[in-house]
Design an enzyme around this catalytic site. Structure first.
Site, mmCIF file in Angstrom:
data_model
loop_
_atom_site.group_PDB
_atom_site.id
_atom_site.type_symbol
_atom_site.label_atom_id
_atom_site.label_comp_id
_atom_site.label_asym_id
_atom_site.label_seq_id
_atom_site.Cartn_x
_atom_site.Cartn_y
_atom_site.Cartn_z
ATOM 1 N N GLY A 5 0.839 -1.195 0.000
ATOM 2 C CA GLY A 5 0.000 0.000 0.000
ATOM 3 C C GLY A 5 0.875 1.247 0.000
ATOM 4 N N ALA A 6 1.972 1.179 0.735
ATOM 5 C CA ALA A 6 2.920 2.286 0.817
ATOM 6 C C ALA A 6 4.172 1.781 1.514
ATOM 7 C CB ALA A 6 2.326 3.447 1.601
ATOM 8 N N ASN A 42 10.131 4.558 3.355
ATOM 9 C CA ASN A 42 11.520 5.010 3.139
ATOM 10 C C ASN A 42 11.722 6.393 3.748
ATOM 11 O OD1 ASN A 42 11.550 2.824 1.076
ATOM 12 N ND2 ASN A 42 10.218 4.267 0.026
ATOM 13 N N HIS A 80 0.256 6.230 8.905
ATOM 14 C CA HIS A 80 1.007 4.997 9.169
ATOM 15 C C HIS A 80 2.481 5.171 8.770
ATOM 16 C CE1 HIS A 80 1.383 0.484 9.261
ATOM 17 N NE2 HIS A 80 2.370 0.772 8.424
ATOM 18 N N GLU A 81 2.690 5.616 7.554
ATOM 19 C CA GLU A 81 4.078 5.722 7.074
ATOM 20 C C GLU A 81 4.834 6.816 7.817
ATOM 21 O OE1 GLU A 81 4.777 3.209 5.557
ATOM 22 O OE2 GLU A 81 2.816 2.603 4.780
ATOM 23 N N HIS A 127 6.088 5.541 11.068
ATOM 24 C CA HIS A 127 7.315 4.750 10.883
ATOM 25 C C HIS A 127 8.570 5.625 10.891
ATOM 26 C CE1 HIS A 127 6.047 0.684 10.159
ATOM 27 N NE2 HIS A 127 5.379 0.930 9.048
ATOM 28 N N GLU A 143 5.581 -2.561 12.600
ATOM 29 C CA GLU A 143 4.247 -2.552 11.994
ATOM 30 C C GLU A 143 3.118 -2.445 13.023
ATOM 31 O OE1 GLU A 143 4.060 -1.769 9.166
ATOM 32 O OE2 GLU A 143 5.930 -2.405 8.207
#
Ligand code: BES
Ligand code: ZN
Length: 987
Positions: A378-379, A382, A414-415, A418, A437
């Protein structure tokens, strides 16, 4: 400008500046790995040579096996080494690894040795978007922690052209006496003439070529078509978990953090992006008639290889800054850029929020978000260059539904989470993937809740995380959150609901018993202690324990949730009839413990004997939900006192704990009565929880199947999204399991009976709160599937008006209208939607159309649709799983989808490349609704001789699920039928 071609790898010249030490023979000889040197000889000669060679090899291995030194000597040709336990791992292979040249590969371990520490990479890369050739040179500065005459690193499908090792102290070359490649282990072994010395610094320079792939991993090619019909290409990366090694040689394990410098060669029509901003751009002349430039980027902070990213494309971008001055941009094809505003705005707010919430600044100067037309996940987070599937980032205010809108916000959140949990602090090894995750999946909801307070995200949390996690984790084929993994296939396989949803759910539970403040302070400390480094699960628990002033043994509590699979079923009943004492007992909840002859894997024993520390929260009819009590079950059963007048108890308040609750018959009966009388005494999450537990317990045979049926009757009064979403999930599943059983038609009637009041009341105005829009969309779509009138007629009318007169449909009504049009329509209607699928410029609309195209009733149409998955120009590989999944979920297409999967298994596999990760998802999507013995045999017979790679666990889970369905239908069809007959739900 000088018009003659430069050497396209002009950046490689620096290699020759180093002085040589001793023989140069290794450097200019054609390398072992170089292609093109094809030897020609007769077949007979070749056979003789091969025979002699194999005999020598066989003899050599016998000699080595019997007379070679029986220690862990690392010497070439001797017994392969094993890492000792003190190195932290013992991931030795069971077969002796053989290098590509036939020699024994001397490093017999899936993990790299830890005494070589990379410190800085300089990657130079030139992808040619026309020939697809990639030329690269990577310099790795490293330090050794003990003397060694070999180094081992990762490399996958790279053709090594040149290799040089330099001692940085004196700038002298160290001769490389041998280089061996072990393809299966994706490793290279370099043997040296001299011993490298402890604490000294060296540079390994490797010049190589490779190609841009079409699989969605490593450095790969993607493309899109502009509004004017022109096809454009881009080169992009996806490295997690183990694909960085296919773009550049590296120490591809998360604990080998290093700084990265990047130089990208590109033509003038493109731009290039990397984790960091561009420092300078230089013209470097012409190559094959095109002017080339080189972008040099600023050096990154210390980071893991899987977080490196670079893109060469012709996109445009939209840009802003956070209040702290960090540049935030969204990159997309120019045509699509207007759809990037929402992501830009959300990302900016989210960055500001996270900086404040975590109390740790974002360390890079920029954050780029980029839409990639071909993208497997989904994504991907990085650091500083987050890549997204188009539907995860683009939003059109007029065309995108509330659900798709929310998805964009969730993925962005979400990303970005991270960037702290994963990027700044990284799990030491993939066995703790959940630290990445699980955290991101928990924080994404908190984050969106902050930025979009009207969206009731925390109410929705249980739907997407807790309930999902519990669903998979109730199988005997589940696994603990912390799981031993070694090779890439095993690593891929743990990107599943356990790491994501269970991980998120247990953090939610933790937040509830610690309080958000303590959790937040603990996380701030955790990030500061481990920043730019690695952590494992116990590091997290020890910081959190500290923040409770050691009043809670966080590690002991949480170990029971992360180190054993599954979860408890808490059963509550009155201790004796008169007193006010209640007893709560705990046992492991398994969906399939009653199923006879179930073919499951051997149950691993648990270090905690399947007992848990459970924070058992509850309220009663005598207290109400504002007065919540919590008692702890410390791997034990427990008794507690309540008012003797209590008629019911609602435990696990708001389903914030990761477990299920069963009540005694009397307590359930009283809950059923209360729900019918006045369901508002329970919060929406509690209503959802009662439904979810009752339906699931009946699947396991723990309660009679009539309990969820009786409980569900109150749904005629329910108007809230969360309980409805829970109920629809279960009712629709039941309807699939029962599709060939006696009560099917009557059960459909019952669903109609439940849906009818709300479906008619909710209307066709796409208005109201965010949750109302989600509710309307789900209710109307389900109503059409069960043929509730007048909803179906109205939906068909709207479709006709849209198709014939172009009357616009509001975004949240599209799913129901398109579904009705296609389900009750024919080829004309389907073609109309297919044409729109191919012409729309709005990715969320494309995604919706992809889904509804699978709801056709005509087998010919469905077959054509399935066949289109084999043509990547019709259905992109990234979307194949969706297509097979929607056809399989359609009762009219289920068997056809299965036949397609069987017939085209190998073709499908070749679409997805060696990582068979997607195949597991396909198996689940296509088979898990099967509910007959025959289908079980079909699936198990078909897959028995196959190696489905990282799909192995998904296959076991699907087989277990089918056996459960078969057994459940056999056990319950009569009861369900009788109950439906007795209640007579015609309306
Ligand atoms: N790190 C993952 C991407 C990923 C997934 C890499 C699988 C390798 C294998 C990323 O952070 C992620 O979790 N993406 C999700 C979307 C998210 C909102 C749940 C995904 O790709 O589904
Ligand atoms: Zn993630």
């Amino acid at each position: 400008m000088n018009d003659h071609d430069v050497d396209d790898v002009a950046f490689l010249t620096s290699v020759n500046h180093y002085r040589t030490n001793g023989s140069q023979s290794g450097i200019h000889k054609r390398s072992l790995y170089e292609h093109g040197g094809v030897a020609i000889c007769s077949q007979r000669k070749a056979l003789i040579i091969a025979f002699i060679f194999l005999s020598v090899l066989f003899l050599a291995s016998l000699i080595i096996a019997y007379f070679g030194p029986q220690n862990d000597c690392p010497c070439i040709g001797m017994k392969p080494m094993f890492l000792t336990e003190e190195n932290g791992v013992n991931a030795s292979r069971t077969v002796i690894p053989i290098a590509t040249n036939g020699e024994i590969f001397p490093w017999n371990n899936l993990r790299l040795p830890t005494f070589v520490r990379p410190e800085r990479y300089h990657i130079n890369i030139h992808p040619n978007l026309t020939t697809l050739e990639v030329k690269g040179q990577t310099s790795i500065d490293f330090r050794v922690e003990k003397p060694t005459d070999y180094i081992v690193f990762h490399s996958k499908n790279l053709t090594i052209i040149e290799k040089i090792l330099i001692n940085r102290k004196n700038n002298e070359k160290i001769e490389i006496t041998k280089i061996l490649e072990y393809s299966a282990g994706q490793q290279m072994f370099i043997e040296l003439d001299d011993e490298l010395q402890k604490e000294e610094n060296y540079t390994l320079v490797i010049k190589y070529t490779t190609r841009l792939g079409r699989e969605l991993e490593g450095f790969y090619l993607s493309s899109y078509v502009t509004r004017s019909g022109e096809k454009k290409y881009l080169a992009t990366t996806h490295f997690e978990p183990t694909y960085a090694r296919s773009a550049f040689p590296c120490f591809d394990e998360p604990q080998f953090k290093a700084k990265f410098k990047m130089s990208i060669l590109r033509d003038r029509f493109h731009i290039s992006l990397f984790n960091m901003p561009i420092k300078s751009t230089d013209d470097i002349g012409f190559y094959m008639g095109t002017g080339l430039v080189r972008d040099d980027f600023y050096e990154s902070v210390e980071m893991s290889t899987y977080l490196v990213a670079f893109v060469v494309c012709d996109y445009n971008h939209t840009h802003t800054k956070t209040s702290k001055g960090i540049s935030v941009s969204v990159y997309a094809p120019t045509d699509l850029l207007p759809q990037a505003n929402f992501a830009l705005d959300t990302a900016t707010k989210m960055m500001e929020h996270y900086e404040e919430f975590f109390g740790v600044p974002y360390p890079l100067p920029k954050q780029d978000l980029i839409a990639i037309p071909d993208f497997g996940a989904g994504a991907m987070e990085n650091w500083g260059l987050i890549t997204y599937r188009e539907t995860s980032i683009l939003y059109d205010a007029v065309e995108t539904s509330a659900a798709a809108h929310q998805w964009v916000a969730v993925v962005v959140a979400h990303e970005l989470a991270h960037q702290w949990f994963g990027n700044l602090v990284t799990m030491r090894w993939w066995n703790d993937l959940w630290l990445n995750e699980g955290f991101a999946s928990f924080l994404e909801y908190l984050g969106v809740d902050h930025v979009m307070p009207g969206w009731s995200m925390m109410d929705q949390f249980i739907l997407d995380k807790t309930q999902q996690g519990l669903h998979l984790d109730a199988l005997s084929t589940s696994h603990p959150i912390s799981v031993t993994v070694y090779d890439p296939v095993e690593i891929e396989a743990i990107f599943d609901s356990i790491s994501y949803s269970k991980g998120a759910a247990i953090l939610y539970m933790l937040e509830k018993f610690l309080s958000q403040n303590i959790l937040r302070r603990g996380l701030n400390d955790y990030l500061n202690i481990h920043k730019y480094g690695n952590a494992d699960t116990k590091d997290l628990w020890s910081v959190l324990s500290k923040h409770t002033n050691q009043t809670l043994e966080v590690k002991s509590i949480m170990d029971t949730w992360t180190r054993q699979m599954g979860f408890p079923l808490v059963s509550i009943r009155k201790e004796n009839v008169t007193a006010s004492t209640y007893l709560a007992t705990q046992t492991r909840f398994l969906l399939t413990s009653d199923v006879p002859n179930i073919t499951t894997i051997r149950q691993p024993s648990s270090p905690f004997k399947y007992k848990w520390y459970i924070p058992l929260s509850y309220y009663t009819d005598q207290t109400n939900f504002k007065n919540v009590e919590t008692v702890w079950m410390n791997m034990t059963n427990i008794t507690f006192e309540v008012d003797p007048k209590v008629a019911w108890i609602k435990a696990n308040v708001n389903q914030s704990g990761y477990f299920r609750v069963n009540y005694s018959q009397e307590l359930w009966d009283n809950l059923v009565v209360q729900l019918k009388k006045d369901h508002s005494v329970f919060s929406p999450a509690d209503r959802a929880n009662l439904l979810d537990d009752a339906f699931t317990l009946s699947r396991a045979g723990v309660v009679n199947v009539t309990l969820p049926l009786r409980l569900s009757m109150y749904l005629r009064e329910e108007r809230n999204y969360v309980p409805w979403a829970t109920a629809l999930e279960h009712l629709q599943n039941w309807s699939k399991y029962l599709s060939e059983a006696t009560p099917y038609r009557m059960f459909q009637q019952y669903m109609k009976y439940l849906l009818e009041p709300i479906a008619n009341e909710i209307g066709w105005d796409d208005t109201g709160s965010h949750l109302q829009k989600l509710l309307r969309s789900d209710i109307l779509a389900s109503a059409v599937l069960c043929e509730v009138e007048p909803v179906t007629t109205e939906a068909k009318n709207k479709f006709k008006k849209w198709m014939q007169e172009g009357v616009r449909i509001s975004p949240n009504l599209r799913e129901v209208v398109y579904t009705a049009g296609i389900k009750y329509g024919g080829v004309k209607e389907w073609q109309y939607c297919w044409a729109r699928y191919n012409s729309t410029r709005v990715p969320s609309e494309r995604k919706l159309l992809l889904k509804v195209l699978g709801s056709a009733s005509d087998p010919w149409i469905l077959q054509r649709y399935l066949l289109s998955t084999l043509n990547r120009d019709m259905i992109k590989p990234q979307d194949v799983k969706t297509v097979l999944g929607v056809v399989a979920a359609n009762p009219d297409g289920q068997l056809q989808a299965w036949r397609h999967l069987k017939a085209r298994w190998y073709t499908l596999q070749s679409l997805f490349g060696n990582g068979t990760f997607t195949m597991g998802g396909l198996i689940t999507a296509v088979t898990s609704h099967f509910a007959s013995d025959y289908d079980f045999r079909e699936v198990s017979d078909f897959f028995r001789p196959m190696d489905v790679g990282s799909g192995t666990r998904a296959l076991q889970q699907s087989l277990e699920m089918i056996q459960l369905n078969v057994y459940w239908v056999k056990q319950n069809e009569e009861n369900i039928f009788q109950w439906l007959v007795n209640n007579d739900f015609k309306y």
